[in-house]
Scaffold this motif. Structure first.
Motif, PDB file in Angstrom:
ATOM      1  N   GLN A  42     103.802  75.076   2.135  1.00  0.00           N
ATOM      2  CA  GLN A  42     103.283  76.551   2.211  1.00  0.00           C
ATOM      3  C   GLN A  42     104.484  77.450   1.861  1.00  0.00           C
ATOM      4  OE1 GLN A  42     100.208  77.289   5.148  1.00  0.00           O
ATOM      5  NE2 GLN A  42      98.723  76.145   4.007  1.00  0.00           N
ATOM      6  N   GLY A  43     105.613  77.166   2.782  1.00  0.00           N
ATOM      7  CA  GLY A  43     106.651  77.941   2.558  1.00  0.00           C
ATOM      8  C   GLY A  43     107.219  78.024   1.477  1.00  0.00           C
ATOM      9  N   VAL A  44     107.242  76.979   0.569  1.00  0.00           N
ATOM     10  CA  VAL A  44     107.962  76.590  -0.817  1.00  0.00           C
ATOM     11  C   VAL A  44     106.787  77.803  -1.630  1.00  0.00           C
ATOM     12  CG1 VAL A  44     108.128  75.415  -3.007  1.00  0.00           C
ATOM     13  CG2 VAL A  44     108.945  74.710  -0.575  1.00  0.00           C
ATOM     14  N   GLN A  45     105.672  77.679  -1.545  1.00  0.00           N
ATOM     15  CA  GLN A  45     104.672  78.411  -2.319  1.00  0.00           C
ATOM     16  C   GLN A  45     104.695  79.823  -2.045  1.00  0.00           C
ATOM     17  OE1 GLN A  45     100.614  76.954  -1.776  1.00  0.00           O
ATOM     18  NE2 GLN A  45      99.630  78.391  -3.273  1.00  0.00           N
ATOM     19  N   TYR A  46     105.043  80.242  -0.825  1.00  0.00           N
ATOM     20  CA  TYR A  46     105.123  81.337  -0.688  1.00  0.00           C
ATOM     21  C   TYR A  46     106.599  82.080  -1.136  1.00  0.00           C
ATOM     22  CZ  TYR A  46     106.762  85.729   2.268  1.00  0.00           C
ATOM     23  OH  TYR A  46     107.291  86.871   2.621  1.00  0.00           O
ATOM     24  N   SER A  47     107.620  81.209  -1.240  1.00  0.00           N
ATOM     25  CA  SER A  47     108.695  81.837  -1.946  1.00  0.00           C
ATOM     26  C   SER A  47     108.689  81.938  -3.200  1.00  0.00           C
ATOM     27  CB  SER A  47     109.928  80.907  -1.492  1.00  0.00           C
ATOM     28  OG  SER A  47     111.140  80.981  -1.993  1.00  0.00           O
ATOM     29  N   GLY A 350     104.485  69.297  15.626  1.00  0.00           N
ATOM     30  CA  GLY A 350     104.609  69.663  14.155  1.00  0.00           C
ATOM     31  C   GLY A 350     105.122  71.277  13.853  1.00  0.00           C
ATOM     32  N   VAL A 351     104.629  72.195  14.772  1.00  0.00           N
ATOM     33  CA  VAL A 351     105.247  73.677  14.845  1.00  0.00           C
ATOM     34  C   VAL A 351     106.670  73.515  15.360  1.00  0.00           C
ATOM     35  CG1 VAL A 351     105.065  75.815  15.865  1.00  0.00           C
ATOM     36  CG2 VAL A 351     103.048  74.451  15.272  1.00  0.00           C
ATOM     37  N   GLY A 352     107.030  72.996  16.111  1.00  0.00           N
ATOM     38  CA  GLY A 352     108.371  72.822  16.829  1.00  0.00           C
ATOM     39  C   GLY A 352     109.382  72.216  15.763  1.00  0.00           C
ATOM     40  N   GLY A 353     108.946  71.014  14.939  1.00  0.00           N
ATOM     41  CA  GLY A 353     109.698  70.406  13.791  1.00  0.00           C
ATOM     42  C   GLY A 353     109.790  71.396  12.639  1.00  0.00           C
ATOM     43  N   ALA A 354     108.693  72.213  12.396  1.00  0.00           N
ATOM     44  CA  ALA A 354     108.952  73.208  11.309  1.00  0.00           C
ATOM     45  C   ALA A 354     109.820  74.343  11.446  1.00  0.00           C
ATOM     46  CB  ALA A 354     107.375  73.720  11.047  1.00  0.00           C
ATOM     47  N   LEU A 355     109.820  74.569  12.798  1.00  0.00           N
ATOM     48  CA  LEU A 355     110.772  75.733  13.221  1.00  0.00           C
ATOM     49  C   LEU A 355     112.154  75.145  13.143  1.00  0.00           C
ATOM     50  CD1 LEU A 355     108.999  77.334  16.172  1.00  0.00           C
ATOM     51  CD2 LEU A 355     109.115  78.443  13.778  1.00  0.00           C
ATOM     52  N   LEU A 356     112.203  73.926  13.600  1.00  0.00           N
ATOM     53  CA  LEU A 356     113.723  73.390  13.463  1.00  0.00           C
ATOM     54  C   LEU A 356     114.224  73.108  12.217  1.00  0.00           C
ATOM     55  CD1 LEU A 356     115.903  72.150  15.263  1.00  0.00           C
ATOM     56  CD2 LEU A 356     114.830  69.598  15.002  1.00  0.00           C
ATOM     57  N   VAL A 357     113.285  72.853  11.405  1.00  0.00           N
ATOM     58  CA  VAL A 357     113.758  72.607   9.731  1.00  0.00           C
ATOM     59  C   VAL A 357     114.172  74.022   9.256  1.00  0.00           C
ATOM     60  CG1 VAL A 357     112.780  72.008   7.340  1.00  0.00           C
ATOM     61  CG2 VAL A 357     112.202  70.428   9.291  1.00  0.00           C
ATOM     62  N   ASN A 358     113.448  74.967   9.676  1.00  0.00           N
ATOM     63  CA  ASN A 358     113.752  76.266   9.144  1.00  0.00           C
ATOM     64  C   ASN A 358     115.205  76.671   9.466  1.00  0.00           C
ATOM     65  OD1 ASN A 358     113.323  79.624   9.919  1.00  0.00           O
ATOM     66  ND2 ASN A 358     112.989  79.145   8.068  1.00  0.00           N
ATOM     67  N   HIS A 359     115.569  76.394  10.929  1.00  0.00           N
ATOM     68  CA  HIS A 359     116.644  76.860  11.457  1.00  0.00           C
ATOM     69  C   HIS A 359     117.864  76.004  10.953  1.00  0.00           C
ATOM     70  CE1 HIS A 359     119.607  78.203  14.560  1.00  0.00           C
ATOM     71  NE2 HIS A 359     119.724  77.027  14.985  1.00  0.00           N
ATOM     72  N   THR A 361     118.100  74.298   8.125  1.00  0.00           N
ATOM     73  CA  THR A 361     117.990  74.237   6.566  1.00  0.00           C
ATOM     74  C   THR A 361     117.892  75.447   5.887  1.00  0.00           C
ATOM     75  OG1 THR A 361     115.820  73.468   6.110  1.00  0.00           O
ATOM     76  CG2 THR A 361     117.709  71.752   6.457  1.00  0.00           C
ATOM     77  N   GLN A 362     117.511  76.475   6.673  1.00  0.00           N
ATOM     78  CA  GLN A 362     116.979  77.857   6.107  1.00  0.00           C
ATOM     79  C   GLN A 362     115.838  77.690   4.925  1.00  0.00           C
ATOM     80  OE1 GLN A 362     118.316  80.580   7.398  1.00  0.00           O
ATOM     81  NE2 GLN A 362     119.176  78.950   8.812  1.00  0.00           N
ATOM     82  N   THR A 363     115.285  76.548   5.028  1.00  0.00           N
ATOM     83  CA  THR A 363     114.107  76.355   4.117  1.00  0.00           C
ATOM     84  C   THR A 363     112.713  77.076   4.848  1.00  0.00           C
ATOM     85  OG1 THR A 363     114.636  74.091   3.725  1.00  0.00           O
ATOM     86  CG2 THR A 363     112.318  74.759   3.536  1.00  0.00           C
ATOM     87  N   PRO A 364     112.392  77.938   3.862  1.00  0.00           N
ATOM     88  CA  PRO A 364     111.154  78.888   4.123  1.00  0.00           C
ATOM     89  C   PRO A 364     109.972  77.842   4.615  1.00  0.00           C
ATOM     90  CG  PRO A 364     111.194  78.800   1.838  1.00  0.00           C
ATOM     91  CD  PRO A 364     112.542  77.922   2.448  1.00  0.00           C
ATOM     92  N   ILE A 365     109.384  78.466   5.791  1.00  0.00           N
ATOM     93  CA  ILE A 365     108.138  77.747   6.298  1.00  0.00           C
ATOM     94  C   ILE A 365     107.041  78.808   6.668  1.00  0.00           C
ATOM     95  CG2 ILE A 365     109.398  75.814   7.469  1.00  0.00           C
ATOM     96  CD1 ILE A 365     108.738  77.296   9.971  1.00  0.00           C
ATOM     97  N   VAL A 366     105.734  78.317   6.312  1.00  0.00           N
ATOM     98  CA  VAL A 366     104.715  79.318   6.666  1.00  0.00           C
ATOM     99  C   VAL A 366     103.688  78.656   7.511  1.00  0.00           C
ATOM    100  CG1 VAL A 366     102.722  80.466   5.705  1.00  0.00           C
ATOM    101  CG2 VAL A 366     104.698  80.313   4.557  1.00  0.00           C
ATOM    102  N   ILE A 367     103.529  78.788   8.876  1.00  0.00           N
ATOM    103  CA  ILE A 367     102.666  78.235   9.714  1.00  0.00           C
ATOM    104  C   ILE A 367     101.420  79.168   9.903  1.00  0.00           C
ATOM    105  CG2 ILE A 367     102.212  77.294  12.078  1.00  0.00           C
ATOM    106  CD1 ILE A 367     105.476  77.039  12.247  1.00  0.00           C
TER     107      ILE A 367
END
Length: 406
Positions: A42-47, A350-359, A361-367
Motif C-alpha cells: 500500500q505504501g508503493v501504491q500511495y507513492s 508486523g507493524v514494528g517490522g514495517a516501521l523498521l523497513v521504513n526507517h 530503507t526509506q521505503t514508503p509504508i501505509v499501515i
C-alpha cells in the motif's frame, strides 16, 4: 457460560505453554507477514498515486520526432520538429484547455560559493497550471517575461536547498552559464516522478530566454516537447486525434508517411502504473496469506492431539451432563483463543517490522486500521475453520468409550 469456557480455554493453553507457543508461532508469522507485506504494498501504491496526482490531470506529452544520421536512427526528441507556434496552434483546438511548450537542457547554477548541476526548462506562463504545480514563495513569470526574454528564474525545491539552504532565495541573483538571473519564485515540493526522477531538481526560466541565451539551439523557435491538458477525461480521445491531424497538417506530412512527433497519453500511462501497483499490493498480501494457512494447519494438528490427550476429561464432562455442543464450543474456543493470541503478537511484529523497513530503507509504508482489522478477522476465521474438525471429533465421542480410554 462463555466466560467460564474462555477461562477453561486459557487454563488449558497455560497447562502446556511451550506447545501453545509453538502452535501460535505459525499464526504469529502469518499475520506479521500479511501486515508487513500489505504495509509495503500500500505504501508503493500511495507513492504511485502521489506521483500521478503531481503530474496533472487529462495530460498529453507531445514529443518531437526522431532523426537519422549516417544510417543511425536517433531517439524521440533528437530532431527539433516542434515549435512555439505548434504549441499556440494546439492551444486553439476546441478540446484543449492549455498547451505549455518546454525547451530543456542542463547547466551549472551558481550562487556565491555554492553550485549545482540541474535541469533547465524554458517554459511559458501556462506551464504551472498544466503541470499541476504551485509556488511555495515569490511569484510566477508573466507573458511579458517570455516576450522580452527576461532573465528571471523560478527554482525547484531541491535546487533552492542546495544553493541557498534555509535562506529565502526570492529576490537574489544566481548565475546560469555565467549569465545573471533574478530568482522570482520557489516551487512547492513535488517529489519523485513515476520514473524515479526528482521533479524538484529543476530551474524554470522563460522559454525564449532559454532558447536564446542558455540552450544554444540551432533552431531558435524549437522546443523539446509540449505538455497539453485536455478539457476533460472524456474529451481526451478526440483531443488526441485533433492534435495528430493538426501537427501532420502543419508539418506537411504526406499521407502514409511517418509522423515526426509522438503524442503520449500520460493519463493512460499513469492509470496503468496505478493498476500495476494495486495488483502488486494484492499479490504481496496473497503470498503472505499462505503462511496463515500453514499456521491454521498447525492449530488443527495440535488440537487433534489435545482431543486425544483429554479423551477421559471429555468422557467425565459428558457423564456429568455436558452436551455435545458444550464440548464443541469448548474446543472451538480454545482454537480461536490460540489464533487470536497469535494474531495479536503478529500484528505487533508486523507493524514494528514495517516501521523498521521504513526507517532503514526509506521505503514508503501505509499501515491502516483496515489491514489490522482484516488480520484479526482472518485469524478468527482460520481458528474457526481449522479448529472445527478437532472440536467436532471431540463432541462425537461417546461417554462410555471416552471414560474407558487409557
Amino acid at each position: 457460560m462463555i466466560g467460564v469456557m474462555l477461562g477453561e480455554a486459557w487454563h488449558a493453553m497455560g497447562a502446556n505453554r511451550m506447545r501453545t507457543f509453538l502452535t501460535m508461532l505459525g499464526m504469529v508469522i502469518g499475520v506479521g507477514a500479511v501486515i508487513l507485506m500489505m504495509a509495503i504494498g500500500q505504501g508503493v501504491q500511495y507513492s504511485v498515486n502521489q506521483s500521478i496526482a503531481s503530474m496533472g490531470s487529462n495530460l498529453f506529452l507531445v514529443v518531437s520526432g526522431s532523426t537519422t544520421s549516417g544510417g543511425v536512427r536517433m531517439g524521440g526528441g533528437a530532431a527539433p520538429t516542434l515549435t512555439l507556434s505548434d504549441a499556440e496552434a494546439i492551444a486553439e483546438l476546441p478540446n484543449i484547455a492549455a498547451a505549455a511548450p518546454v525547451a530543456s537542457g542542463t547547466a551549472q547554477v551558481i550562487n556565491g560559493p555554492n553550485n549545482w548541476s540541474t535541469g533547465i526548462s524554458g517554459v511559458t506562463p501556462d506551464y504551472l497550471e498544466v503541470a499541476n504545480w504551485e509556488l511555495a514563495d515569490g511569484y510566477w513569470m508573466a507573458d511579458s517575461d517570455v516576450r522580452s526574454a527576461t532573465r528571471v528564474a523560478v527554482l525547484g525545491n531541491t535546487v533552492a536547498q542546495n544553493l541557498f539552504g534555509d535562506e529565502n532565495p526570492v529576490g537574489k541573483t544566481i548565475r546560469i552559464k555565467q549569465s545573471p538571473f533574478i530568482v522570482i519564485g520557489v516551487l512547492a515540493p513535488k517529489g519523485q516522478a513515476l520514473d524515479g526522477r526528482d521533479q524538484d531538481d529543476t530551474v524554470l526560466v522563460p522559454v525564449r530566454t532559454a532558447q536564446r541565451q542558455l540552450l544554444g539551439q540551432q533552431f531558435q523557435n524549437a522546443v523539446r516537447h509540449i505538455m497539453v491538458q485536455a478539457v476533460s477525461a472524456e474529451a481526451m480521445p478526440q483531443a488526441e486525434r485533433d492534435m495528430n491531424d493538426l501537427l501532420r497538417q502543419r508539418h506537411r506530412i504526406r499521407a502514409g508517411a511517418d509522423d515526426d512527433f509522438t503524442v503520449r497519453n500520460m493519463t493512460a500511462m499513469a492509470n496503468t502504473a496505478a493498476e500495476t501497483a494495486k495488483l502488486m499490493s494484492l499479490l504481496l498480501g496473497a503470498i503472505a496469506s499462505i503462511s496463515l494457512v500453514v499456521g491454521g494447519v498447525g492449530i488443527m494438528n495440535i488440537m487433534l492431539v489435545s482431543v486425544t490427550e483429554r479423551t477421559r476429561e471429555i468422557g467425565i464432562r459428558m457423564a456429568i451432563g455436558a452436551r455435545k455442543r458444550d464440548i464443541l464450543t469448548q474446543f472451538l474456543l480454545e482454537a480461536i483463543s490460540i489464533s487470536i493470541a497469535g494474531c495479536t503478537i503478529g500484528v505487533a511484529l508486523g507493524v514494528g517490522g514495517a516501521l523498521l523497513v521504513n526507517h532503514l530503507t526509506q521505503t514508503p509504508i501505509v499501515i491502516t486500521f483496515a489491514s489490522i482489522a482484516l488480520g484479526f478477522a482472518v485469524a478468527t476465521a482460520v481458528g474457526v475453520f481449522f479448529g472445527y474438525y478437532p472440536a467436532h471429533q471431540a463432541a462425537r465421542l461417546r461417554p462410555i468409550e471416552a471414560l474407558r480410554y487409557q
